[in-house]
Write a protein that holds these residues in place. Structure first.
Motif, PDB file in Angstrom:
ATOM      1  N   ARG A  13     -47.541  -1.465   0.689  1.00  0.00           N
ATOM      2  CA  ARG A  13     -46.540  -0.905   2.799  1.00  0.00           C
ATOM      3  C   ARG A  13     -46.756  -2.055   3.150  1.00  0.00           C
ATOM      4  N   SER A  14     -46.303  -3.035   2.647  1.00  0.00           N
ATOM      5  CA  SER A  14     -45.601  -4.782   3.293  1.00  0.00           C
ATOM      6  C   SER A  14     -44.908  -4.546   4.523  1.00  0.00           C
ATOM      7  N   PHE A  15     -44.225  -3.532   3.842  1.00  0.00           N
ATOM      8  CA  PHE A  15     -42.647  -3.542   4.894  1.00  0.00           C
ATOM      9  C   PHE A  15     -42.389  -2.324   5.191  1.00  0.00           C
ATOM     10  N   LYS A  16     -41.476  -1.842   5.591  1.00  0.00           N
ATOM     11  CA  LYS A  16     -40.884  -0.991   6.316  1.00  0.00           C
ATOM     12  C   LYS A  16     -39.413  -0.433   5.126  1.00  0.00           C
ATOM     13  N   THR A  17     -39.090   0.190   5.104  1.00  0.00           N
ATOM     14  CA  THR A  17     -37.325   0.690   4.739  1.00  0.00           C
ATOM     15  C   THR A  17     -36.807   2.074   4.997  1.00  0.00           C
ATOM     16  N   GLY A  18     -35.803   2.770   4.455  1.00  0.00           N
ATOM     17  CA  GLY A  18     -35.515   3.710   4.740  1.00  0.00           C
ATOM     18  C   GLY A  18     -35.401   4.455   3.185  1.00  0.00           C
ATOM     19  N   ARG A  19     -35.403   6.172   2.904  1.00  0.00           N
ATOM     20  CA  ARG A  19     -35.757   6.577   1.897  1.00  0.00           C
ATOM     21  C   ARG A  19     -34.594   6.025   0.637  1.00  0.00           C
ATOM     22  N   VAL A  20     -33.367   5.462   1.339  1.00  0.00           N
ATOM     23  CA  VAL A  20     -32.784   5.699  -0.227  1.00  0.00           C
ATOM     24  C   VAL A  20     -32.488   4.437  -0.898  1.00  0.00           C
ATOM     25  N   PHE A  21     -33.350   3.081  -0.156  1.00  0.00           N
ATOM     26  CA  PHE A  21     -33.143   1.579  -0.702  1.00  0.00           C
ATOM     27  C   PHE A  21     -34.849   1.884  -1.035  1.00  0.00           C
ATOM     28  N   GLN A  22     -35.605   2.579  -0.956  1.00  0.00           N
ATOM     29  CA  GLN A  22     -37.357   2.626  -0.959  1.00  0.00           C
ATOM     30  C   GLN A  22     -36.749   3.426  -2.612  1.00  0.00           C
ATOM     31  N   PHE A  23     -35.029   4.404  -2.733  1.00  0.00           N
ATOM     32  CA  PHE A  23     -35.054   5.313  -4.034  1.00  0.00           C
ATOM     33  C   PHE A  23     -34.638   3.722  -5.172  1.00  0.00           C
ATOM     34  N   ILE A  24     -33.704   3.168  -4.511  1.00  0.00           N
ATOM     35  CA  ILE A  24     -33.313   2.029  -5.017  1.00  0.00           C
ATOM     36  C   ILE A  24     -34.263   1.254  -5.712  1.00  0.00           C
ATOM     37  N   LEU A  25     -35.480   1.209  -5.151  1.00  0.00           N
ATOM     38  CA  LEU A  25     -36.235  -0.177  -5.876  1.00  0.00           C
ATOM     39  C   LEU A  25     -36.939   0.396  -6.386  1.00  0.00           C
ATOM     40  N   GLY A  26     -37.556   2.149  -6.093  1.00  0.00           N
ATOM     41  CA  GLY A  26     -38.296   3.167  -7.495  1.00  0.00           C
ATOM     42  C   GLY A  26     -37.599   3.083  -8.838  1.00  0.00           C
ATOM     43  N   PHE A  27     -36.153   3.016  -8.901  1.00  0.00           N
ATOM     44  CA  PHE A  27     -35.328   2.889  -9.706  1.00  0.00           C
ATOM     45  C   PHE A  27     -34.968   1.939 -10.600  1.00  0.00           C
ATOM     46  N   LEU A  28     -35.225   1.146 -10.069  1.00  0.00           N
ATOM     47  CA  LEU A  28     -35.483  -0.136 -10.441  1.00  0.00           C
ATOM     48  C   LEU A  28     -35.932  -1.098 -10.202  1.00  0.00           C
ATOM     49  N   ALA A  29     -37.425  -1.072 -10.519  1.00  0.00           N
ATOM     50  CA  ALA A  29     -38.540  -1.306 -10.990  1.00  0.00           C
ATOM     51  C   ALA A  29     -39.048  -0.425 -12.226  1.00  0.00           C
ATOM     52  N   MET A  69     -53.948  -8.801   1.080  1.00  0.00           N
ATOM     53  CA  MET A  69     -53.474  -8.152   0.114  1.00  0.00           C
ATOM     54  C   MET A  69     -51.861  -7.481   1.079  1.00  0.00           C
ATOM     55  N   SER A  70     -51.805  -7.609   2.546  1.00  0.00           N
ATOM     56  CA  SER A  70     -51.332  -6.102   2.896  1.00  0.00           C
ATOM     57  C   SER A  70     -49.537  -7.825   3.744  1.00  0.00           C
ATOM     58  N   SER A  71     -49.550  -8.323   3.433  1.00  0.00           N
ATOM     59  CA  SER A  71     -48.844  -9.767   3.588  1.00  0.00           C
ATOM     60  C   SER A  71     -47.503  -9.743   2.521  1.00  0.00           C
ATOM     61  N   THR A  72     -46.791  -9.438   3.553  1.00  0.00           N
ATOM     62  CA  THR A  72     -45.349  -8.998   2.698  1.00  0.00           C
ATOM     63  C   THR A  72     -45.038 -10.515   2.163  1.00  0.00           C
ATOM     64  N   ARG A  73     -45.155 -11.798   3.030  1.00  0.00           N
ATOM     65  CA  ARG A  73     -45.248 -13.129   2.197  1.00  0.00           C
ATOM     66  C   ARG A  73     -46.756 -13.203   1.283  1.00  0.00           C
ATOM     67  N   GLN A  74     -46.362 -14.036  -0.239  1.00  0.00           N
ATOM     68  CA  GLN A  74     -47.268 -14.071  -0.707  1.00  0.00           C
ATOM     69  C   GLN A  74     -47.501 -16.357  -0.817  1.00  0.00           C
ATOM     70  N   GLY A  75     -46.390 -16.567  -0.479  1.00  0.00           N
ATOM     71  CA  GLY A  75     -46.460 -18.042  -0.280  1.00  0.00           C
ATOM     72  C   GLY A  75     -47.156 -18.232   0.640  1.00  0.00           C
ATOM     73  N   GLY A  98     -31.070  -5.156   8.656  1.00  0.00           N
ATOM     74  CA  GLY A  98     -31.699  -3.818   8.417  1.00  0.00           C
ATOM     75  C   GLY A  98     -31.678  -2.870   7.484  1.00  0.00           C
ATOM     76  N   VAL A  99     -31.641  -3.689   5.996  1.00  0.00           N
ATOM     77  CA  VAL A  99     -32.222  -3.182   4.973  1.00  0.00           C
ATOM     78  C   VAL A  99     -33.428  -3.041   5.171  1.00  0.00           C
ATOM     79  N   VAL A 100     -34.289  -3.845   5.380  1.00  0.00           N
ATOM     80  CA  VAL A 100     -36.079  -3.756   5.812  1.00  0.00           C
ATOM     81  C   VAL A 100     -36.359  -3.523   7.203  1.00  0.00           C
ATOM     82  N   TRP A 101     -37.691  -3.608   7.420  1.00  0.00           N
ATOM     83  CA  TRP A 101     -37.926  -3.990   8.570  1.00  0.00           C
ATOM     84  C   TRP A 101     -39.833  -4.841   8.484  1.00  0.00           C
TER      85      TRP A 101
END
Length: 387
Positions: free
Chosen positions: A66-82, A234-240, A260-263
């Protein structure tokens, strides 16, 4: 040594997982019979990078941490693609990954090369019954979304839909090479973070486990190879964490935040980047135990017992006095001293070994004292056993 959680024995109930996993590999060989076109190569490369991004940004940085936030539509898309990678369901994946961090490189970590060897940590866990069990109590932030629960319950449906779409658009060669071969590549690139990233690379930060930064794996996984950075914060979005540490997953998420897709992308604070983050008491104990284990407690005990015998001191009385000092030491470890144990390695000796074993940490002095306390406890326990 702690009892291992997972046995590595083959069981009949794991046949399905084994057949499915190796079936994907065998299907990729179909390209030898159909040939490979330029379009198939483009499909393979595209599906590889899109799904590697979905694994890193979706399964890992979003659903697991949960290192960033997004809406339910994009989180579903991310889940489907993954889930189109056929790496089980998103909620299952997040649950297992959170356990990986909680128990990293202990017997409860199914991905630990230290505990289970390279091949089990890389892929043997796939057909291990105990390793497949997930604790959904640690992912209640995800199970509250019915659409994510539906995806998790239909964990292989996205991969089936993608495979059918590739077949319809590009035929058999597209299916064998574009879909199945890219899936195999995604499998093993992802799995290297479980296995190779705990064996090959460098440790910048003290994390109490074997996590390492590896630039080669970072390229293959779009930034996931900065594994020691990640285990440190581990909570950082950026890993490099450094400008030169290639992390395209973060770059893409950063660009998505501009529209504005993620924030709320989390960044490592300055004290983390500087390696000044203090460790928890539990983690300091884990590192101290690793340090103490490099000294032979049996040899120390034999030396103590021999000295007591020469000087005519009663072992039982000495052990009682030592136990009392140890109890006081637990309450005020920074003041813990053992003048009656010259056999115990000095603070400087333990610290020198710690600097050779571990990355620097502001908690190192405390770890050294805890390691000496653990050694004295080991000696005290062994003194109760007749020579």
């Amino acid at each position: 040594m702690a009892e291992l959680t997972y046995d590595k024995k083959f069981t009949p109930s794991s046949v399905g997982a084994m057949l499915g996993f190796f079936g994907v590999h065998i299907a990729a060989l179909g390209a030898f019979f159909t040939g490979v076109s330029t379009a198939d190569i483009v499909v393979c490369v595209t599906l590889y990078w899109v799904r590697i991004f979905a694994i890193g940004a979706g399964y890992h940085r979003y659903f697991s941490h949960r290192s960033f936030k997004t809406g339910r539509v994009f989180q579903f898309i991310l889940g489907f693609l993954a889930q189109s990678t056929a790496q089980s369901g998103l909620i299952w994946w997040a649950s297992k990954h959170r356990d990986h961090h909680r128990y990293s490189d202990t017997p409860k970590d199914m991905h630990s090369p230290r505990q289970y060897g390279f091949w089990f940590s890389h892929m043997g866990w796939i057909w291990n019954n105990e390793a497949q069990e997930a604790n959904y109590d640690n992912v209640q932030d995800l199970t509250r979304y019915p659409e994510l629960v539906w995806l998790d319950n239909n964990r292989f449906l996205p991969a089936i839909i993608l495979g059918i779409a590739v077949f319809v658009l590009f035929g058999w060669s597209g299916l064998w090479f574009g879909f199945f071969f890219s899936t195999v590549l995604v499998y093993h690139s992802t799995f290297t973070i479980n296995s190779l990233s705990h064996v090959w690379g460098k440790q910048r930060y003290l994390t109490g486990d074997d996590s390492r930064n590896n630039p080669v794996l970072a390229v293959l996984t779009m930034g996931e190879g900065w594994h020691n950075n990640h285990h440190y914060f581990m909570s950082s979005t950026r890993q490099g964490f450094r400008w030169y540490e290639w992390d395209p997953t973060y770059y893409i998420l950063k660009m998505l935040s501009w529209v504005g897709v993620v924030w709320d992308l989390k960044e490592p604070p300055r004290h983390v980047l500087a390696g000044e983050r203090k460790l928890s008491s539990e983690l300091k104990d884990r590192v101290a135990a690793q340090l103490a284990a490099t000294f032979c407690a049996d040899t120390l005990t034999d030396s103590v017992r021999a000295r007591l015998t020469r000087s005519g001191v009663a072992v039982d009385e000495f052990k009682r006095n030592l136990a009392a000092r140890i109890d006081r030491g637990r309450d005020a470890i920074q003041h813990f001293e053992l003048p009656e144990l010259p056999e115990l390695p000095s603070v400087d000796e333990v610290r020198a070994r710690a600097h050779k074993m571990f990355a620097r940490s502001p908690s190192m002095d405390d770890i050294v004292l805890r390691a000496r306390l653990m050694l004295s406890e080991a000696v005290s326990t062994r003194l109760a056993t007749p020579a």
